[in-house]
Design a protein around this motif. Structure first.
Motif, PDB file in Angstrom:
ATOM      1  N   ALA A  93     -15.319  -0.387   3.975  1.00  0.00           N
ATOM      2  CA  ALA A  93     -15.299  -1.002   2.648  1.00  0.00           C
ATOM      3  C   ALA A  93     -15.161   0.108   1.612  1.00  0.00           C
ATOM      4  O   ALA A  93     -15.671   1.217   1.802  1.00  0.00           O
ATOM      5  CB  ALA A  93     -16.574  -1.800   2.401  1.00  0.00           C
ATOM      6  N   VAL A 101      -7.631   3.438  -6.549  1.00  0.00           N
ATOM      7  CA  VAL A 101      -7.366   3.016  -5.171  1.00  0.00           C
ATOM      8  C   VAL A 101      -6.760   4.170  -4.380  1.00  0.00           C
ATOM      9  O   VAL A 101      -6.259   5.139  -4.965  1.00  0.00           O
ATOM     10  CB  VAL A 101      -6.405   1.800  -5.147  1.00  0.00           C
ATOM     11  CG1 VAL A 101      -7.022   0.619  -5.863  1.00  0.00           C
ATOM     12  CG2 VAL A 101      -5.051   2.154  -5.761  1.00  0.00           C
ATOM     13  N   LYS A 115      -5.359  -0.046   3.812  1.00  0.00           N
ATOM     14  CA  LYS A 115      -5.470  -1.482   4.072  1.00  0.00           C
ATOM     15  C   LYS A 115      -6.895  -1.997   3.894  1.00  0.00           C
ATOM     16  O   LYS A 115      -7.126  -3.204   3.925  1.00  0.00           O
ATOM     17  CB  LYS A 115      -4.995  -1.781   5.496  1.00  0.00           C
ATOM     18  CG  LYS A 115      -3.537  -1.410   5.752  1.00  0.00           C
ATOM     19  CD  LYS A 115      -3.146  -1.698   7.192  1.00  0.00           C
ATOM     20  CE  LYS A 115      -1.700  -1.308   7.465  1.00  0.00           C
ATOM     21  NZ  LYS A 115      -1.317  -1.554   8.889  1.00  0.00           N
ATOM     22  N   GLN A 117     -10.345  -3.138   2.206  1.00  0.00           N
ATOM     23  CA  GLN A 117     -10.630  -3.863   0.976  1.00  0.00           C
ATOM     24  C   GLN A 117     -11.795  -3.211   0.240  1.00  0.00           C
ATOM     25  O   GLN A 117     -12.625  -2.525   0.838  1.00  0.00           O
ATOM     26  CB  GLN A 117     -10.952  -5.327   1.282  1.00  0.00           C
ATOM     27  CG  GLN A 117      -9.771  -6.108   1.835  1.00  0.00           C
ATOM     28  CD  GLN A 117     -10.119  -7.555   2.092  1.00  0.00           C
ATOM     29  OE1 GLN A 117     -10.824  -7.874   3.035  1.00  0.00           O
ATOM     30  NE2 GLN A 117      -9.654  -8.437   1.230  1.00  0.00           N
ATOM     31  N   GLY A 118     -11.836  -3.443  -1.067  1.00  0.00           N
ATOM     32  CA  GLY A 118     -12.884  -2.812  -1.846  1.00  0.00           C
ATOM     33  C   GLY A 118     -13.240  -3.576  -3.102  1.00  0.00           C
ATOM     34  O   GLY A 118     -12.612  -4.576  -3.440  1.00  0.00           O
ATOM     35  N   PHE A 136     -19.679  -8.749  -0.184  1.00  0.00           N
ATOM     36  CA  PHE A 136     -18.511  -8.459   0.660  1.00  0.00           C
ATOM     37  C   PHE A 136     -18.948  -7.871   2.001  1.00  0.00           C
ATOM     38  O   PHE A 136     -18.443  -8.266   3.058  1.00  0.00           O
ATOM     39  CB  PHE A 136     -17.577  -7.501  -0.062  1.00  0.00           C
ATOM     40  CG  PHE A 136     -16.432  -7.013   0.789  1.00  0.00           C
ATOM     41  CD1 PHE A 136     -15.370  -7.851   1.093  1.00  0.00           C
ATOM     42  CD2 PHE A 136     -16.437  -5.732   1.308  1.00  0.00           C
ATOM     43  CE1 PHE A 136     -14.326  -7.414   1.891  1.00  0.00           C
ATOM     44  CE2 PHE A 136     -15.394  -5.284   2.110  1.00  0.00           C
ATOM     45  CZ  PHE A 136     -14.337  -6.133   2.399  1.00  0.00           C
TER      46      PHE A 136
END
Length: 604
Positions: A93, A101, A115, A117-118, A136
Motif C-alpha cells: 500500500a 505517485v 500498480k 494502490q495508495g 484500505f
C-alpha cells in the motif's frame, strides 16, 4: 496480530513517525519501523527478516522516495525493500505525500510498484487520509481495524451541489459532524456554515462553535505537517552543517513547542554541538503590520507592505482576483468546494476602498478572472464548464463559451485582446476569438487537469501548467507546443516576467522555478517550504514575485536574490490569489477568509 513493514526515506522521518503513530490507534497490527524495532545485531538481516515476516508493506512515497540518484543503485535500501516485497508477494500500500505517485520510469525489478494502490495525504487532509489508509489496509490486506470506522458521506461532484437542499437541517448536521470526525474539515466547515446561514440552532450547542472547532483542528493539523517538514529539513542539514542545524533546531523548538516527537534524535545532536562561531544569514521576517524587510545596508531602499483594507461582500471563499488595466478596480470571484454558494463576480474601487457593484453571477464556483487589455471586458472560468465574457461597464454577461467537458480552472486574455485562453479539467487548453466568441483551437498535450494559463506580454507565447506535472509552452501564432518542462508534482501557477524572458511556476510542494524562455531551461529556483502554492504574479518592474498558497500567507520574493522578503499573515487561512496593481503600488489578495484584502507597497 498482523504485521506491517514500513519502507521510507529518512527525509520523510517526521511524516512517517506521525503516520505510524496515528495508524497504530486504528489498526490491530504491529507496525515495524527500522529506527524503533530493530532487535537483531545484524541490521541487514534484521530488516529482511521483519519484511519477510510482515503481512503487508506500507511504502511512504514522497519527493525523495524515487530520487533517480539513489533508486537506480543496486544497494539502495528503498529499492531493496520494494524488490523484496514484490518477490515475497507482499501486498503493498502507498502513502502518497502531497499526492506524489511513483514515476513512470523505474528500475525493472521494482516497476510493479506502480500498480500498487495508495491514499493521498495533504496538509489539511492528514487525519482523513489516515482513516482512508486504515480502511484500505483492512479491505486489501490481512491487517484488521480495531473497530469499524464511521464513514463520512462522500457526495459526487455531480450531486454535491444538489444534495444539501434535499436534506433536513438535522440530517445536514449529522453529515457535518461525521465529516468533522473523519478529518474532512473543509467539507465539515462548508456544511456548518450552510446551517448557520440557514439559521439552524440546535438546543444544546452552537453550530458556530462546532465550525470554529473544525477550523482550529484543521489549522493544527496543517501546523503539525509544516513542523514535520521543517524538522526533516533540519535533520538533513545536520549532515553538512551541524552548527547551523543546531541553531535552526533551537529556533524550531521555540516556534513549534507542541511538536514533541524527535525520531532523528536532533535534541541530542544539538545539545552535543557547541557552536564555535556565529554564522550570519538573512532570515525572512516574521509578521509585522506594516511588514518590513530586514534592516537594509546604508543607502539601500527597504520594501514595506501595509494592509489598507479588508473589503467584505463575498459569502464564500475568493478564488481569483484581477486588477483592471488602469488600476482603478479589482474584480473578484469565488465559491465553495462542497457547495458553490456565493458565485458572484464583484467589482471593488481600489481608490475609494469600497465595493463597486456586482458584475454578474456564474452557475457554479468561479475559479479564474482576467480583464481585457482595455478594461472593457472581463473573462471568467468556472466549475460549470463555461468560459463567460462580461461587459464591465454594463455589468452583464455578453457571451458564454462552451466546449470544455470539465471544470474551467484558468483563463487569460492575450496582450492584444483578440484571444482568450482557457484550461480545464478535461486536460485541454482552448483558444477563443474575442471578436466572434468562437473556438479557434484546442491544444491537447496535457494528460491531467490544466490548472493555469498565461500569455507572454509580447504575445508570442502561452504557458500552461497542470496535474500532469508539466509546464508547457506554446507558440501562439502556430498553435503548437514548443517546450515541456518536467516538475516533481502538480503545477498550479505560471506567470511571465514583464519582459517575457522568464516563466515562473509553482505548485504542490514545489519550489518556485524560473524558466529561461529563450534557452528553454531552468534559470533558477527559489525554495519556498513544504506547502502547496496556489498563485504567482510578477510585479510590473519584474523585481518581485507575489505568491499565495496553503501556508495561509501572501509572500513576496526577490527575483534577483532568489529569496523571500516578506510574508503577510492577515488572511489566517488558505490564500488562493494575489496580484500587483499595474503601477506596482498595491497588491490585492483573496482566500478562504472571504474578504478582499488590499495592501500598499512602497520602497523607502
Amino acid at each position: 496480530m498482523a504485521k506491517i513493514f514500513v519502507s521510507y526515506r529518512r527525509a520523510s522521518w517526521s511524516f512517517t513517525y506521525w503516520l505510524v503513530d496515528e495508524l497504530s490507534k486504528l489498526l490491530d497490527a504491529e507496525i515495524f519501523l527500522d529506527f524503533s524495532g530493530i532487535d537483531e545485531s545484524n541490521f541487514e538481516n534484521a530488516l529482511l527478516h521483519h519484511l519477510q515476516d510482515s503481512d503487508a508493506v506500507l511504502l511512504i512515497v514522497s519527493e525523495h522516495t524515487f530520487d533517480p540518484a539513489r533508486i537506480y543503485k543496486e544497494s539502495d535500501w528503498v529499492r531493496r525493500e520494494v524488490r523484496e516485497a514484490i518477490d515475497y508477494g507482499k501486498p503493498i500500500a502507498l502513502a502518497l505525500v502531497n499526492g506524489i505517485v511513483p514515476p513512470p520510469e523505474l528500475p525493472e525489478d521494482i516497476g510493479a510498484v506502480r500498480k500498487a494502490q495508495g491514499i493521498e495525504f495533504y496538509p489539511r487532509y492528514f487525519k482523513a487520509g489516515v482513516r482512508e489508509l486504515a480502511a484500505f489496509l483492512d479491505r486489501a490486506t490481512p491487517v484488521r481495524l480495531k473497530e469499524a470506522l464511521v464513514e463520512a458521506p462522500h457526495p459526487s461532484a455531480e450531486t454535491a451541489q444538489a444534495e444539501p437542499p434535499q436534506k433536513t437541517n438535522k440530517a445536514l448536521l449529522s453529515d457535518a459532524i461525521a465529516m468533522h470526525e473523519a478529518g474532512q474539515y473543509d467539507r465539515a466547515v462548508a456544511l456548518y456554515e450552510q446551517l448557520i446561514e440557514a439559521g439552524y440552532r440546535p438546543r444544546l450547542f452552537s453550530v458556530a462553535e462546532l465550525r470554529d472547532q473544525a477550523i482550529a483542528e484543521r489549522n493544527a493539523e496543517q501546523r503539525q505537517w509544516e513542523a514535520g517538514e521543517i524538522y526533516d529539513e533540519i535533520a538533513a542539514l545536520f549532515r553538512i552543517d551541524a552548527a547551523r542545524a543546531s541553531k535552526e533546531y533551537k529556533r524550531f523548538r521555540a516556534d513549534y513547542p507542541e511538536f514533541t516527537s524527535d525520531p532523528a534524535g536532533l535534541a541530542a545532536k544539538a545539545a552535543s554541538n557547541a557552536p564555535v562561531r556565529t554564522i550570519e544569514t538573512p532570515v525572512p521576517p516574521v509578521q509585522a503590520s506594516p511588514a518590513e524587510t530586514p534592516t537594509a545596508a546604508p543607502g539601500a531602499l527597504r520594501l514595506t507592505v501595509t494592509p489598507i483594507a479588508a473589503l467584505e461582500g463575498h459569502g464564500k471563499q475568493i478564488n481569483s482576483v484581477a486588477f483592471s488595466p488602469d488600476g482603478r478596480f479589482v474584480a473578484s470571484g469565488g465559491g465553495g468546494e462542497l457547495s458553490a454558494g456565493d458565485t458572484t463576480i464583484r467589482l471593488w474601487d481600489a481608490e475609494a476602498l469600497a465595493g463597486a457593484g456586482i458584475i454578474g453571477q456564474a452557475n457554479d464556483t468561479v475559479r479564474s478572472l482576467a480583464f481585457s487589455p482595455d478594461g472593457a471586458l472581463l473573462v471568467s472560468g468556472s466549475d460549470d464548464r463555461c468560459v463567460r465574457l462580461w461587459d464591465v461597464a454594463a455589468r452583464q454577461e455578453i457571451a458564454k463559451l462552451t466546449g470544455h467537458s470539465g471544470y474551467v480552472r484558468s483563463v487569460a486574455f492575450s496582450p492584444d485582446g483578440t484571444l482568450i485562453a482557457s484550461g480545464g479539467a478535461d486536460n485541454t487548453v482552448r483558444l477563443w476569438s474575442v471578436a466572434d466568441q468562437s473556438l479557434i483551437a484546442v491544444l491537447n498535450s496535457h494528460t491531467g487537469t490544466v490548472r493555469c494559463v498565461a500569455f507572454s506580454p509580447d504575445g508570442l507565447w502561452l504557458a500552461t501548467g497542470g496535474q500532469d506535472k508539466k509546464v508547457r509552452v506554446w507558440d501562439v501564432a502556430a498553435r503548437h507546443e514548443v517546450a515541456a518542462y518536467d516538475q516533481a508534482n502538480s503545477v498550479h501557477a505560471v506567470a511571465f516576467s514583464p519582459d517575457s524572458t522568464l516563466i515562473a511556476s509553482g505548485g504542490a510542494s514545489l519550489p518556485i522555478t524560473l524558466w529561461d524562455v529563450a534557452q528553454r531551461q531552468v534559470g533558477a529556483t527559489i525554495t519556498i517550504g513544504a506547502f502547496s502554492l496556489q498563485s504567482l504574479a510578477f510585479s510590473p518592474d519584474g523585481a518581485l514575485l507575489v505568491s499565495t498558497g496553503q501556508n495561509n500567507k501572501v509572500c513576496l520574493w526577490s527575483v534577483a536574490e532568489r529569496r523571500q522578503l516578506l510574508e503577510l499573515k492577515d488572511h489566517g487561512n488558505w490564500v488562493h490569489s494575489a496580484v500587483f496593481s499595474p503601477d506596482g503600488t498595491l497588491i490585492a489578495s483573496g482566500g478562504d477568509d472571504k474578504p478582499l484584502r488590499l495592501w500598499r507597497v512602497a520602497w523607502e
